[in-house]
Design an enzyme around this catalytic site. Structure first.
Site, PDB file in Angstrom:
ATOM      1  N   ASN A 171      -5.905  60.377  13.708  1.00  0.00           N
ATOM      2  CA  ASN A 171      -4.862  60.263  12.852  1.00  0.00           C
ATOM      3  C   ASN A 171      -4.916  59.219  11.750  1.00  0.00           C
ATOM      4  O   ASN A 171      -4.254  59.521  10.661  1.00  0.00           O
ATOM      5  CB  ASN A 171      -3.568  59.557  13.884  1.00  0.00           C
ATOM      6  CG  ASN A 171      -3.687  58.396  14.410  1.00  0.00           C
ATOM      7  OD1 ASN A 171      -4.993  57.935  14.511  1.00  0.00           O
ATOM      8  ND2 ASN A 171      -2.853  57.799  14.860  1.00  0.00           N
TER       9      ASN A 171
ATOM     10  N   GLU B 158      -7.754  49.858  21.192  1.00  0.00           N
ATOM     11  CA  GLU B 158      -6.646  50.085  20.473  1.00  0.00           C
ATOM     12  C   GLU B 158      -5.993  51.395  21.141  1.00  0.00           C
ATOM     13  O   GLU B 158      -6.321  52.524  20.643  1.00  0.00           O
ATOM     14  CB  GLU B 158      -7.023  50.141  18.947  1.00  0.00           C
ATOM     15  CG  GLU B 158      -7.611  48.901  18.409  1.00  0.00           C
ATOM     16  CD  GLU B 158      -6.596  47.887  18.292  1.00  0.00           C
ATOM     17  OE1 GLU B 158      -5.443  48.075  18.476  1.00  0.00           O
ATOM     18  OE2 GLU B 158      -7.018  46.642  18.353  1.00  0.00           O
TER      19      GLU B 158
ATOM     20  N   CYS C 259       0.191  55.332  15.804  1.00  0.00           N
ATOM     21  CA  CYS C 259       0.646  54.589  16.811  1.00  0.00           C
ATOM     22  C   CYS C 259       1.574  53.573  16.674  1.00  0.00           C
ATOM     23  O   CYS C 259       2.218  53.173  17.490  1.00  0.00           O
ATOM     24  CB  CYS C 259      -0.715  53.856  17.324  1.00  0.00           C
ATOM     25  SG  CYS C 259      -1.604  52.971  15.964  1.00  0.00           S
TER      26      CYS C 259
ATOM     27  N   GLU D 283      -7.870  43.980  15.880  1.00  0.00           N
ATOM     28  CA  GLU D 283      -8.706  44.472  14.553  1.00  0.00           C
ATOM     29  C   GLU D 283      -8.042  43.647  13.310  1.00  0.00           C
ATOM     30  O   GLU D 283      -6.970  43.581  13.336  1.00  0.00           O
ATOM     31  CB  GLU D 283      -8.699  46.016  14.476  1.00  0.00           C
ATOM     32  CG  GLU D 283      -9.692  46.623  15.651  1.00  0.00           C
ATOM     33  CD  GLU D 283      -9.525  47.941  15.683  1.00  0.00           C
ATOM     34  OE1 GLU D 283     -10.896  48.619  16.119  1.00  0.00           O
ATOM     35  OE2 GLU D 283      -8.696  48.827  15.166  1.00  0.00           O
TER      36      GLU D 283
HETATM   37  P1  NAP Z   1      -7.778  60.569  22.252  1.00  0.00           P
HETATM   38  O1  NAP Z   1      -7.645  62.015  22.851  1.00  0.00           O
HETATM   39  O2  NAP Z   1      -7.617  59.439  23.120  1.00  0.00           O
HETATM   40  O3  NAP Z   1      -9.170  60.890  21.438  1.00  0.00           O
HETATM   41  C1  NAP Z   1      -9.566  59.670  20.734  1.00  0.00           C
HETATM   42  C2  NAP Z   1     -11.134  59.555  20.537  1.00  0.00           C
HETATM   43  O4  NAP Z   1     -11.604  59.488  21.617  1.00  0.00           O
HETATM   44  C3  NAP Z   1     -11.623  61.132  19.813  1.00  0.00           C
HETATM   45  O5  NAP Z   1     -12.842  60.824  19.088  1.00  0.00           O
HETATM   46  C4  NAP Z   1     -12.038  61.770  21.126  1.00  0.00           C
HETATM   47  O6  NAP Z   1     -12.956  62.645  21.003  1.00  0.00           O
HETATM   48  C5  NAP Z   1     -12.745  60.730  21.931  1.00  0.00           C
HETATM   49  N1  NAP Z   1     -12.563  60.812  23.414  1.00  0.00           N
HETATM   50  C6  NAP Z   1     -11.713  61.848  24.091  1.00  0.00           C
HETATM   51  N2  NAP Z   1     -12.314  61.679  25.411  1.00  0.00           N
HETATM   52  C7  NAP Z   1     -13.384  60.901  25.829  1.00  0.00           C
HETATM   53  C8  NAP Z   1     -14.123  60.362  26.497  1.00  0.00           C
HETATM   54  N3  NAP Z   1     -14.203  60.853  27.893  1.00  0.00           N
HETATM   55  N4  NAP Z   1     -15.378  59.408  26.143  1.00  0.00           N
HETATM   56  C9  NAP Z   1     -15.257  59.129  25.038  1.00  0.00           C
HETATM   57  N5  NAP Z   1     -14.612  59.513  23.905  1.00  0.00           N
HETATM   58  C10 NAP Z   1     -13.620  60.281  24.185  1.00  0.00           C
HETATM   59  O7  NAP Z   1      -6.594  60.302  21.086  1.00  0.00           O
HETATM   60  P2  NAP Z   1      -6.202  61.154  19.757  1.00  0.00           P
HETATM   61  O8  NAP Z   1      -5.349  62.153  20.182  1.00  0.00           O
HETATM   62  O9  NAP Z   1      -7.549  61.473  18.919  1.00  0.00           O
HETATM   63  O10 NAP Z   1      -5.403  60.021  19.081  1.00  0.00           O
HETATM   64  C11 NAP Z   1      -3.959  59.720  19.269  1.00  0.00           C
HETATM   65  C12 NAP Z   1      -3.844  58.223  20.103  1.00  0.00           C
HETATM   66  O11 NAP Z   1      -4.567  57.222  19.508  1.00  0.00           O
HETATM   67  C13 NAP Z   1      -2.525  58.188  20.218  1.00  0.00           C
HETATM   68  O12 NAP Z   1      -2.039  57.694  21.624  1.00  0.00           O
HETATM   69  C14 NAP Z   1      -2.325  56.855  19.288  1.00  0.00           C
HETATM   70  O13 NAP Z   1      -1.335  55.908  19.521  1.00  0.00           O
HETATM   71  C15 NAP Z   1      -3.530  56.353  19.422  1.00  0.00           C
HETATM   72  N6  NAP Z   1      -4.095  55.387  18.184  1.00  0.00           N
HETATM   73  C16 NAP Z   1      -3.835  54.049  18.484  1.00  0.00           C
HETATM   74  C17 NAP Z   1      -4.102  53.215  17.425  1.00  0.00           C
HETATM   75  C18 NAP Z   1      -3.934  51.580  17.782  1.00  0.00           C
HETATM   76  O14 NAP Z   1      -4.340  50.835  16.821  1.00  0.00           O
HETATM   77  N7  NAP Z   1      -3.779  50.930  18.909  1.00  0.00           N
HETATM   78  C19 NAP Z   1      -4.306  53.622  16.134  1.00  0.00           C
HETATM   79  C20 NAP Z   1      -4.342  55.210  16.158  1.00  0.00           C
HETATM   80  C21 NAP Z   1      -4.250  55.920  17.281  1.00  0.00           C
HETATM   81  P3  NAP Z   1     -12.333  64.415  20.557  1.00  0.00           P
HETATM   82  O15 NAP Z   1     -11.612  64.223  19.473  1.00  0.00           O
HETATM   83  O16 NAP Z   1     -13.872  65.004  20.704  1.00  0.00           O
HETATM   84  O17 NAP Z   1     -11.636  64.856  21.987  1.00  0.00           O
END
Ligand code: NAP
Length: 482
Positions: free
Chosen positions: A156, A254, A288, A463
């Site tokens: 994102n 995060e 997020c 962060e």
């Molecule tokens: P995600 O599905 O959890 O994926 C995030 C990252 O983790 C991607 O690079 C993904 O790779 C990788 N990943 C997935 N499974 C993994 C595993 N088993 N081991 C290691 N890495 C793994 O999240 P997203 O859909 O990309 O992002 C949306 C989420 O991020 C939302 O819940 C949002 O709230 C959160 N977010 C939080 C913040 C904050 O500051 N707290 C900021 C931005 C976003 P792949 O893409 O290859 O699956």
């Protein structure tokens, strides 16, 4: 296919070299606005991830550490590279993520801000001697680099999220193995093209791409990776906690949010509406920190709803590369279907449509119009889950106590917002909300100068700010006897 001077190589980067031993195993990167495949990038095997860790290990210097001046220079050079290439990186980002080009350029500026902040404050990581002399010793505190760090980012904010982690890791002198989200690896490759031209030690930054399960397993199991910094869903964050438990790895997490946006009856309703538009529709609502549950005092709900509808109806949805577009497509079909499901569920359970379309009227493609619904309650999916899309669900409230309780009625604790003219009430509400970020009369999200992170299931660590600068170091205390 996308063409760019920053995308001449479409491979991983290990030990200071572009590397491709994926033997033709690739995955597709799409432009969500058109559905076209714009690049194919390698799905790297486990051996590559191990090689990246080994390269990182060779770049880690403990007995003769990189000086503060050297590390500051790395940070300044990356900052300058980002600034000089903001338009081109913004274009790549827009094409793989979908967010409007101008907004994408703003994200590049935001990313540069983290390198700038760390460069300006890196002196804080210098060793210091404490003024007292307990136990007849002189006590020096050193901030040692924790070691090779795994940095895993979501789609994102393809450049913003890595900037937060990488700036602090480099400031600490930590080499890293970086895994971008599979939807948005091109922005990361562009960053590596910039870093390839800089005077960074070989192995200091390594890029790996491919199956999350493969990369995650190697990073979690390697004893040479003492820290993982992850931004993404709470679901994956939980898995990383479990998978790293044996090694007691340091985790910076995060995770997801479910932000309450509270509008009291004495609030400046125009300001609250303007801020909500900016907050909610950035990145098409896929952030997020974006408001996920809007609590409006019942006395001003109709007036606020009208103001929102007026603004929302003027917004333009389309390809982010086109001039004047406010909201791009959602990143993928899964994301689109989730927003549609949330809207459908809310309407079925009694909410009313204030602006937008009925689910049945939504056309093909990933373009979801900005939509406002009123009369939301805790039985609805849009109240319980992170919607991650341009849906504004409004719920009514009567009292301060009731709305604090409702705001906290979620496992998440990332961002929250309160609009009121009453300073004392704002202080009480902020203290009562279990969220790492509470905007008072502003919908603004994080900034490089201040710590940002989640309470509860929204994460561990911070962060940004000095707190973020210290995430990749371990304090080491050296009492000297004589
Ligand atoms: P995600 O599905 O959890 O994926 C995030 C990252 O983790 C991607 O690079 C993904 O790779 C990788 N990943 C997935 N499974 C993994 C595993 N088993 N081991 C290691 N890495 C793994 O999240 P997203 O859909 O990309 O992002 C949306 C989420 O991020 C939302 O819940 C949002 O709230 C959160 N977010 C939080 C913040 C904050 O500051 N707290 C900021 C931005 C976003 P792949 O893409 O290859 O699956």
């Amino acid at each position: 296919m996308i063409e760019s001077p920053l995308l001449e190589k479409l491979t991983g980067y290990i030990g200071g070299r572009w590397t491709d031993s994926a033997q033709g195993n690739t995955f597709d990167v799409y432009n969500p606005a058109t559905g076209e495949v714009i690049a194919k990038v390698p799905s790297m095997p486990a051996e590559d991830i191990e090689a990246a860790i080994a390269a990182g290990k060779s770049a880690l210097k403990l007995t003769n550490p990189y000086s503060i001046e050297t590390r500051r220079k790395w940070l300044e050079d990356i900052r300058d590279g980002l600034k000089d290439n903001r338009e081109e990186i913004g274009r790549i980002l827009c094409m793989e993520h979908g967010k409007p080009w101008k907004e994408a350029q703003g994200e590049v500026d935001y990313a540069a801000g983290f390198f700038d902040y760390c460069a300006k404050h890196i002196q804080a990581l210098d060793a210091h001697t404490i003024p007292e002399k307990p136990k007849d010793c002189t006590w020096t505190v050193h901030y040692r680099p924790i070691g090779v760090a795994g940095l895993i980012t979501p789609w994102n904010f393809p450049i913003g999220m890595i900037a937060k982690k990488l700036s602090a890791a480099l400031a600490a002198g930590c080499p890293s193995v970086i895994k971008p989200a599979s939807e948005t690896p091109l922005t990361m490759i562009a960053l590596f093209s910039l870093m390839d031209k800089l005077d960074l030690p070989d192995g200091m930054v390594n890029l790996v791409m491919g199956k999350a399960s493969v990369i995650g397993k190697v990073l979690c199991e390697s004893p040479d990776v003492p820290m993982l910094s992850f931004t993404g869903s709470t679901e994956v964050g939980r898995k990383l906690i479990v998978d790293t438990a044996d090694q007691v790895k340091k985790l910076a997490l995060e995770l997801g949010g479910n932000a309450p946006y509270i509008v009291f009856e004495d609030a400046d309703l125009d300001a609250a509406a303007d801020n909500l538009i900016a907050n909610k529709f950035r990145g098409g609502g896929q952030t997020c920190v974006c408001a996920n549950r809007i609590f409006v005092h019942e006395k001003v709900a109709d007036a606020f709803g009208e103001k929102l509808a007026e603004r929302v109806n003027k917004m333009t949805v389309g390809d982010g590369m086109n001039e004047g577009v406010d909201i791009g497509p959602l990143v993928n079909k899964q994301g689109f279907d989730k927003v549609k499901r949330h809207l459908d569920d809310a309407l079925q359970k009694g909410a009313s449509l204030v602006a937008g379309k009925q689910p049945g009227e939504l056309g093909d493609g990933l373009f979801f119009p900005p939509t406002v619904v009123l009369g939301v309650n805790r039985d609805m999916c849009c109240y319980q889950e992170e919607t991650f899309g341009p849906l504004v669900p409004m719920a009514l409230f009567r009292t301060e106590e009731e709305v604090i309780e409702a705001g906290n009625d979620t496992e998440f604790g990332l961002a929250s917002y309160v609009f009121t003219a009453d300073a004392e009430r704002a202080q009480r509400v902020a203290a009562g909300l279990r969220f790492g970020h509470v905007g008072w009369n502003t919908g603004t999200g994080p900034t490089p100068e201040a710590p940002f992170g989640g309470m509860k299931a929204s994460g561990i660590g911070r962060e940004g700010g000095l707190e973020g600068l210290f995430e990749f170091v371990e304090p080491q205390t050296v009492p000297r006897g004589f």
